[in-house]
Design an enzyme around this catalytic site. Structure first.
Site: not given
Ligand code: MEV
Length: 440
Positions: A85, A280, A296, A393
């Protein structure tokens, strides 16, 4: 129409490649050439990778990046991260730099207990079963001596074996719930070998037992396996500083910024839809280091998400407070990791990663991984509550879009320059590149 195949695993690598390319791809010649392009030119190195799994046909690359400037317990680290990513390594590096000047990260290992269970069915009197297990308890240790000898000598081993009555949840269901200390090993093989021996001892002794009634002696072992849920193999990573030292973030004054951070974490605590995405983001950092260190990541993911639900509803793994003029941000997560065994001594890039991390013990690695997760979450939530996530991003994603459009090096330089002062969206990049191409 593809047809099933017998004995695929026994075919040579060349034959496997031909078969898959011919049966399942449009242009077998191109597919075969592509697979081979990803082979390592060093035949021995390639063979090492081939033998990690069954039916290897090629290698699947992930970028390996470095996030430098992590000050952790007053020691400086550069953290290797394997991830696809675009913005993850950049975000980790930014968070590391932010905290470098504010005292860095502090970490504590809160426990290292691993867990495994023998699940079995017993029809009979629970009290008699308990008396039987108490009676044979020492045998679980003596029957596993060959497996535990080395681990015991290093100070680890089996810690506790307990009978658990689960008949309220499922008729006739009991477990041996066992805990282990596996030191620098993740311990999966050690634990599973012990558990399989426990199950043999259990069955054998039950069949001979004078404590159990005859009709109770044929207990059935369903399975013996470690648990990836390790709530007592726990590590804490934290950062804190005075509100004044936080400074202004993207035009947001320090106290307001701190309060926005706390509120965003509160939302992730009470709202599972947000908590999943919040966590995530944490896993972006955690998985990248776990993969780079040959651990792992599926086990880590499963255990961490279970921990995130431990209070009955899926919730944030991080916590934040503003108290007495101090902003504090921390994470508690379970992490069963190893720095010996598995891929750690085999994969050359994992070995290099361990060297870059200054040869951590498993306990130290737990701390580094937790920091990567906390840093990632700090960076993501900081962007979310100030500028929004897309600005950073898309900047990182810009090269992916340009590569998709086969941009030349010159075009890339021009576009990166252009998007320093323009908002990068997919369409904007396509349009800007098309305009540039029209002009030249
Ligand atoms: C993207 O990979 C992760 C985010 O969505 C985490 C978040 O929203 O806190 C930017």
């Amino acid at each position: 129409m593809p047809v099933p195949i017998e004995g695929f695993s026994k075919l040579s690598k060349e034959k496997k490649i031909s078969w898959i390319a011919e049966q399942y791809t449009h242009n077998p010649e191109i597919s075969i050439a592509l697979l081979k392009k990803y082979w390592n030119s060093d035949a021995r190195l390639q063979q090492l990778h081939d033998e990690f799994i069954e039916n290897t046909i090629s290698n699947f690359y992930l970028p390996l990046g470095i996030a430098p400037n992590f000050l952790i317990n007053n020691r400086l680290y550069a953290i290797p991260m394997a991830i696809e990513e675009s913005s993850v390594v950049a975000a980790a590096s930014k968070a590391a730099k932010f905290w470098l000047g504010r005292g860095g990260f502090k970490t504590t290992v809160l426990g290292t207990e691993k867990i495994g269970q023998v699940h079995f069915m017993f029809t009979g009197d629970g009290e008699r079963l308990k008396a039987f297990i108490d009676d044979i308890h020492p045998l679980f240790y003596t029957d596993t001596e060959a497996i535990t000898k080395n681990m015991n000598a290093r100070g680890g081993g089996i810690q506790h074996i307990e009978l658990r009555d689960k008949t309220q949840a499922l008729d006739n269901y009991y477990q041996l719930h066992c805990t282990f200390e596996t030191l620098d090993a993740m311990g999966a093989n050690f634990i599973n070998s012990c558990l399989e021996q426990f199950s043999k001892t259990l069955k054998k002794e039950a069949a001979l037992s004078s404590i159990l009634l005859e009709e109770e002696r044929n207990l059935e072992v369903v399975m013996s396996i470690l648990s990836n849920y390790v709530p007592n193999c726990l590590v804490r990573a934290e950062v804190s500083c005075t509100i004044k030292d936080l400074g202004e973030e993207a035009g947001v004054p320090p106290l307001e910024f701190a309060e926005k951070m706390v509120r965003a974490v509160r939302i992730a605590k009470v709202e599972p839809f947000r908590a999943v995405t919040h966590n995530k983001g944490i896993m972006n950092g955690i998985d990248a280091v776990v993969v780079a260190t040959g651990n792992d990541f599926r086990a880590v993911e499963a255990g961490i998400h279970a921990y995130a639900s431990k209070d009955g509803s899926y919730s944030s793994l991080t916590h934040a407070t503003v108290q007495d003029g101090v902003f504090r941000f921390w994470i508690d997560i379970p992490l069963a990791l190893g720095t010996v065994g598995g891929l750690t001594g085999l994969h050359p890039l994992v070995k290099l990663g361990m060297e870059i991390l200054q040869h951590p013990s498993a306990k130290e690695l737990m701390q580094l991984v937790a920091v990567a997760g906390l840093a990632q979450n700090f960076a993501a939530v900081k962007s979310l509550v100030t500028t929004g996530i897309q600005q950073g991003h898309m900047k990182m994603h810009l090269l992916n879009i340009l590569n998709q459009m086969s941009a030349t090096e010159e075009e890339k330089t021009a576009m990166v320059d252009y998007f320093k002062t323009h908002t990068a969206t997919h369409n904007a990049v396509v349009e800007a590149l098309e305009n540039l191409r029209k002009r030249t």
